[in-house]
Design an enzyme around this catalytic site. Structure first.
Site, short mmCIF file in Angstrom:
data_model
loop_
_atom_site.label_atom_id
_atom_site.label_comp_id
_atom_site.label_asym_id
_atom_site.label_seq_id
_atom_site.Cartn_x
_atom_site.Cartn_y
_atom_site.Cartn_z
N HIS A 115 73.19 21.53 -24.83
CA HIS A 115 71.85 20.96 -24.82
C HIS A 115 70.86 22.01 -24.32
O HIS A 115 71.20 22.88 -23.54
CB HIS A 115 71.77 19.70 -23.96
CG HIS A 115 72.21 19.87 -22.54
ND1 HIS A 115 73.53 19.99 -22.19
CD2 HIS A 115 71.50 19.94 -21.40
CE1 HIS A 115 73.62 20.13 -20.88
NE2 HIS A 115 72.40 20.11 -20.38
N VAL A 116 69.65 21.91 -24.83
CA VAL A 116 68.56 22.78 -24.40
C VAL A 116 67.61 21.93 -23.58
O VAL A 116 67.19 20.86 -24.02
CB VAL A 116 67.80 23.38 -25.62
CG1 VAL A 116 66.62 24.22 -25.16
CG2 VAL A 116 68.74 24.20 -26.49
#
Length: 160
Positions: A115-116
């Site tokens: 995830h960013v």
């Protein structure tokens, strides 16, 4: 090539659970702000003191880290990250955004699904100095931020 996995045996991925309609205090349908064929974005449940409303962008397919990301998924995540950053800048009135992505325990990864993080930034917010002061935000606190981002993004598709 698969590098060593850090995902424990029997790991129940919270990001995959959210896509599958399994909800808890940290994962609610109202957190989701955008969905594409390969990626989705949601308001993060963990906030830093001066940076409320951060978002997470991740591939829909379960992938532990950057090393395993398929190029098409990586492009989809990056494209949606840009859209979320723009929407955050417009709808939150923040002065900038920061993005970060962690891999493996030594890289500070703590959820085993890539995830960013997209974080709203304000002058002198001391985000990186306040790492240990992060807290879990209640769904009622997250909802207005999700609503603002959702309204600034193209309509989301269903996870189904």
């Amino acid at each position: 090539m698969r590098l060593t996995t850090h995902e424990p045996a029997g790991y129940e991925c919270p990001f995959c659970s959210l896509q599958n309609g399994v909800f808890d205090d940290h994962n609610q349908a109202s957190d989701v702000v955008a969905v594409t064929d390969r990626a989705y974005a949601r308001v993060a449940p963990k906030w830093w003191p001066a940076n409320a409303g951060g978002a997470l962008v991740m591939p829909r397919r379960h992938v532990e880290n950057l090393y395993e990301m398929k190029p098409a998924d990586g492009h989809a995540v990056w494209d949606l990250t840009q859209q979320v950053a723009r929407a955050m800048r417009l709808s939150y009135g923040c002065q900038g955004v920061s993005m970060r992505q962690h891999n493996e325990p030594a890289g500070d990864q703590d959820v085993w699904h890539l995830h960013v993080q997209v974080l709203p930034r304000y002058r002198d917010d001391r985000l990186y100095q306040q790492h240990l002061d992060a807290r879990w935000a209640h769904v009622d606190e997250r909802r207005p931020f999700a609503d603002r981002l959702r309204s600034a993004l193209p309509p989301p598709n269903s996870f189904v």
